[in-house]
Design an enzyme around this catalytic site. Structure first.
Site, mmCIF file in Angstrom:
data_model
loop_
_atom_site.group_PDB
_atom_site.id
_atom_site.type_symbol
_atom_site.label_atom_id
_atom_site.label_comp_id
_atom_site.label_asym_id
_atom_site.label_seq_id
_atom_site.Cartn_x
_atom_site.Cartn_y
_atom_site.Cartn_z
ATOM 1 N N CYS A 152 0.834 -1.203 0.000
ATOM 2 C CA CYS A 152 0.000 0.000 0.000
ATOM 3 C C CYS A 152 0.876 1.263 0.000
ATOM 4 O O CYS A 152 1.555 1.528 -0.982
ATOM 5 C CB CYS A 152 -0.976 -0.059 1.181
ATOM 6 S SG CYS A 152 -2.321 1.113 1.023
ATOM 7 N N TYR A 153 0.925 2.010 1.084
ATOM 8 C CA TYR A 153 1.787 3.201 1.125
ATOM 9 C C TYR A 153 3.237 2.813 0.825
ATOM 10 O O TYR A 153 3.960 3.548 0.144
ATOM 11 C CB TYR A 153 1.677 3.846 2.513
ATOM 12 C CG TYR A 153 2.558 5.057 2.718
ATOM 13 C CD1 TYR A 153 2.349 6.234 2.003
ATOM 14 C CD2 TYR A 153 3.608 5.026 3.638
ATOM 15 C CE1 TYR A 153 3.167 7.345 2.207
ATOM 16 C CE2 TYR A 153 4.416 6.133 3.854
ATOM 17 C CZ TYR A 153 4.187 7.295 3.133
ATOM 18 O OH TYR A 153 4.996 8.392 3.327
ATOM 19 N N HIS A 197 -3.753 -5.333 0.862
ATOM 20 C CA HIS A 197 -3.191 -5.793 2.148
ATOM 21 C C HIS A 197 -3.269 -7.315 2.261
ATOM 22 O O HIS A 197 -4.333 -7.851 2.590
ATOM 23 C CB HIS A 197 -3.945 -5.141 3.306
ATOM 24 C CG HIS A 197 -3.664 -3.677 3.420
ATOM 25 N ND1 HIS A 197 -2.614 -3.174 4.160
ATOM 26 C CD2 HIS A 197 -4.267 -2.611 2.847
ATOM 27 C CE1 HIS A 197 -2.591 -1.865 4.060
ATOM 28 N NE2 HIS A 197 -3.583 -1.487 3.258
ATOM 29 N N GLU A 229 -1.898 -9.036 4.546
ATOM 30 C CA GLU A 229 -1.782 -9.440 5.949
ATOM 31 C C GLU A 229 -3.129 -9.577 6.652
ATOM 32 O O GLU A 229 -3.216 -10.185 7.709
ATOM 33 C CB GLU A 229 -0.882 -8.450 6.716
ATOM 34 C CG GLU A 229 -1.436 -7.040 6.933
ATOM 35 C CD GLU A 229 -1.222 -6.080 5.747
ATOM 36 O OE1 GLU A 229 -0.997 -6.568 4.627
ATOM 37 O OE2 GLU A 229 -1.310 -4.864 5.955
ATOM 38 N N SER A 274 4.881 -12.797 38.759
ATOM 39 C CA SER A 274 3.538 -12.354 39.151
ATOM 40 C C SER A 274 2.561 -13.512 39.139
ATOM 41 O O SER A 274 1.457 -13.412 39.655
ATOM 42 C CB SER A 274 3.054 -11.287 38.179
ATOM 43 O OG SER A 274 2.790 -11.884 36.922
ATOM 44 N N GLY A 275 2.971 -14.616 38.499
ATOM 45 C CA GLY A 275 2.029 -15.717 38.337
ATOM 46 C C GLY A 275 1.317 -15.639 36.997
ATOM 47 O O GLY A 275 0.664 -16.580 36.586
ATOM 48 N N GLY A 276 1.448 -14.506 36.298
ATOM 49 C CA GLY A 276 0.861 -14.376 34.962
ATOM 50 C C GLY A 276 1.654 -15.206 33.962
ATOM 51 O O GLY A 276 2.753 -15.688 34.260
ATOM 52 N N VAL A 277 1.072 -15.355 32.768
ATOM 53 C CA VAL A 277 1.690 -16.215 31.755
ATOM 54 C C VAL A 277 3.104 -15.739 31.409
ATOM 55 O O VAL A 277 4.059 -16.523 31.380
ATOM 56 C CB VAL A 277 0.821 -16.221 30.468
ATOM 57 C CG1 VAL A 277 1.501 -17.007 29.363
ATOM 58 C CG2 VAL A 277 -0.557 -16.777 30.762
ATOM 59 N N ASP A 278 3.252 -14.440 31.168
ATOM 60 C CA ASP A 278 4.532 -13.948 30.659
ATOM 61 C C ASP A 278 5.672 -14.153 31.666
ATOM 62 O O ASP A 278 6.742 -14.638 31.312
ATOM 63 C CB ASP A 278 4.432 -12.460 30.284
ATOM 64 C CG ASP A 278 3.327 -12.208 29.267
ATOM 65 O OD1 ASP A 278 2.928 -13.174 28.582
ATOM 66 O OD2 ASP A 278 2.855 -11.064 29.163
ATOM 67 N N SER A 279 5.424 -13.777 32.918
ATOM 68 C CA SER A 279 6.533 -13.912 33.866
ATOM 69 C C SER A 279 6.785 -15.386 34.195
ATOM 70 O O SER A 279 7.928 -15.774 34.473
ATOM 71 C CB SER A 279 6.304 -13.079 35.132
ATOM 72 O OG SER A 279 5.249 -13.583 35.898
#
Ligand code: XMP
Length: 546
Positions: free
Chosen positions: A117-118, A203, A205, A257-262
């Site tokens: 596109c652009y 596009h 994507e 933290s117990g979250g997925v990422d950490s």
């Protein structure tokens, strides 16, 4: 799969230095050392909302990709050893004064370039073609007709349904270029030259272009001749080597933290540096039912020690009587820092602080035209630690998208259920108990959340949604139980569908499932006599209620 407790052999010889662009705010020691053999495509970001999606799509094709600002300097870009460049779309006009343009080296390197596109319009303008405003803005589905079933259109039917979104178009090809496809509104809907410079007005994507992935794969494999052997799991060896090179024989402290990422970051770091990783897991009393035990047990089973700090009383005391949502968030952030600083002292000397920062955090913090946004909520996670701690950051997940982090987590042996848990806010259940936080209210919301989750899992719906939550508004209502009048709490349920949490739609949980959840909550959770379902999108609401 068991993770080893000793560090893997470093593949340091396979690494070479890279020079990152200016680190996003808050990053003190970014590291990115690509292996020589890893194929990489760099996507230059001209401000399209789809730019991160282009990166994702390329990775889905098995080629590692990174997003860089459109004006990335040549050394920074070359350090990644890119095998191709992609220029994203963007809101500007290539001929407008002040429009973002890539640097000259982009056109002079020996790499194929795909302009979308652009990006295509920039290519046409820079290489001697012509770009003009189109009579009509083309937005939505369009049919293009490909001239040749070769290159990006290899093995595809000549007529393709594609997604267009542009106001300018190309009226003259640059010298040496051929028209590859046209549409009713864009006589040059795709163009290319013999050096692998390709421009497409549509596009590929977005999901609205049905053969978008095939076109993307054709660019990567037919045009660029790449292998496509990258997987998020292949990332592990590289990340382990990077961590080892960065940390040497020093120790790292991780605020788990117990979250997925950490949790995934903990498993990855442990694989890299073994017991030189100190996992500090602060139980703030605001976590979900059985969450502290679950996280600790899962990591312990993998041989990863967790130092669990019982700070429940400290957090609840600090929150006593506080009703203002922002004040609650501030108190939780500050208390966390106090607790964590005490722990860091206890384990001194420690040189590195690990965080579970992921790619969306990095991209958002360096968006090319991010404007100061109104503060809706002061989000916090364990990253907001003071500079006085003088710890160098280790962020092994900073190049991965959320679902890639999850794939890595599974590959590292973390249980599927833990890895696919929904996002959970840093301030935990404190922002789901509206008004003053008490043990009794936390207990109610914790049980309601557990029932909601359990029933959605049983109906195989849990992983369909971005997030589900139970909220305890500060509201009581009249009910009747047996023959008795009750005057008790109301629980609100929320389930949402989202790609990135920036916008969200409320999810249509089937009524029979809602009925089971509601009936279980009023029967099993003490002091609840009414359940309501939140049917508001974001915007205008936010996902959490506070
Ligand atoms: P909102 O409520 O702002 O939430 O629509 C968007 C997403 O962010 C999560 N959230 C947080 N995550 N620290 C976090 O790490 C926070 O303070 C925080 N507050 C909200 C929320 O659960 C949703 O996924």
């Amino acid at each position: 799969m068991e993770s080893s407790t000793t560090p893997d052999t470093p593949v340091v010889s396979a690494l070479r230095d890279s020079h990152e662009s200016a680190p996003p705010q808050g990053e003190r020691n970014p590291s990115s050392r690509p292996s020589n053999t890893r194929e990489c495509v760099v996507v230059l970001d001209f401000g399209s909302q789809y730019s991160p999606l282009i990166v994702r799509r390329i990775r889905e094709c098995g080629v590692y990709a990174e997003l860089m600002p459109y004006d990335a300097d040549e050394d920074t870009l070359r350090a990644l050893n890119p095998r191709a460049l992609v220029l994203s779309g963007g809101p500007s006009s290539a001929y407008a004064p002040g429009a973002p343009h890539p640097q000259r080296y982009v056109w002079e390197g020996d790499w194929p370039v795909l302009g979308i596109c652009y990006g295509m319009q920039l290519m046409a303008q820079a290489l001697g073609g012509n770009v003009e405003p189109a009579e009509r803005r083309e937005y939505g589905h369009a049919m293009i007709h490909a001239e040749d079933a070769a290159g990006i259109f290899a093995d595809l039917a000549p007529d393709q349904d594609v997604w267009m979104s542009h106001g300018d178009h190309i009226t003259a090809l640059p010298p040496g270029f051929q028209m590859l496809a046209s549409s009713a509104n864009s006589p040059i809907a795709a163009m290319g030259n013999a050096q692998g410079m390709i421009g497409i007005q549509f596009h590929p994507e977005v999901a609205h272009t049905p053969e978008g992935m095939a076109i993307m794969r054709n660019f990567l494999f037919e045009v660029c001749g790449l292998r496509g052997d990258w997987t998020p799991a292949a990332f592990i060896d590289e990340a382990v080597a990077e961590i080892q090179a960065q940390v040497g024989d020093q120790r790292v402290i991780l605020a788990l933290s117990g979250g997925v990422d950490s949790t995934v970051a903990a498993a990855l770091l442990h694989r890299a540096i073994g017991d030189r990783l100190i996992n500090v897991f602060v139980d703030n009393g605001l976590l979900r039912l059985n969450e502290p035990d679950w996280v600790e047990d899962s990591l312990t089973r993998l041989g990863i020690p967790v130092r669990r700090v019982d700070a429940r009383a400290r957090f609840l005391d600090a929150l006593a009587g506080v009703t203002d949502p922002e004040k609650k968030r501030r108190i939780i952030g500050e208390t966390f820092i106090d607790v964590f600083e005490d722990e860091a002292q206890r384990h001194a000397p420690v040189d590195f602080l690990a965080q579970g920062t992921i790619y969306s955090d990095v991209i958002e913090s360096r968006a090319p035209d991010s404007k100061a946004a109104a503060r809706i909520k002061s989000h916090h996670n364990v990253g907001g630690l003071p500079d006085t701690m003088r710890l160098t950051l280790v962020e092994p997940l900073r190049k991965l998208f959320k679902d890639e982090v999850r794939t890595v987590g599974e590959e590292l042996g973390l249980p599927h259920e833990l890895v696919w848990r929904h996002p959970f806010p840093g301030p935990g259940l404190a922002v789901r108990v509206l008004g003053a936080v008490t043990e009794q209210k936390l207990h109610i919301v914790r049980l309601a959340d557990a029932i909601l989750t359990e029933e959605l899992r049983a109906a195989s719906l849990y992983e369909e949604y971005w997030q589900v939550l139970a909220v305890l508004p500060d509201v009581q209502s009249v009910g009747v139980m047996g023959d008795e009048r009750t005057y008790d709490h109301l629980v609100a349920l929320r389930a949402i569908e989202s790609q990135d949490a920036m916008t969200a739609n409320w999810a249509r949980i089937p009524h029979d499932v809602l009925a089971r959840i509601s009936s279980r909550i009023v029967n099993e959770v003490p002091h609840v006599n009414r359940v309501v379902y939140d049917i508001t999108n974001k915007p205008p609401a936010t996902i959490e209620w506070e």
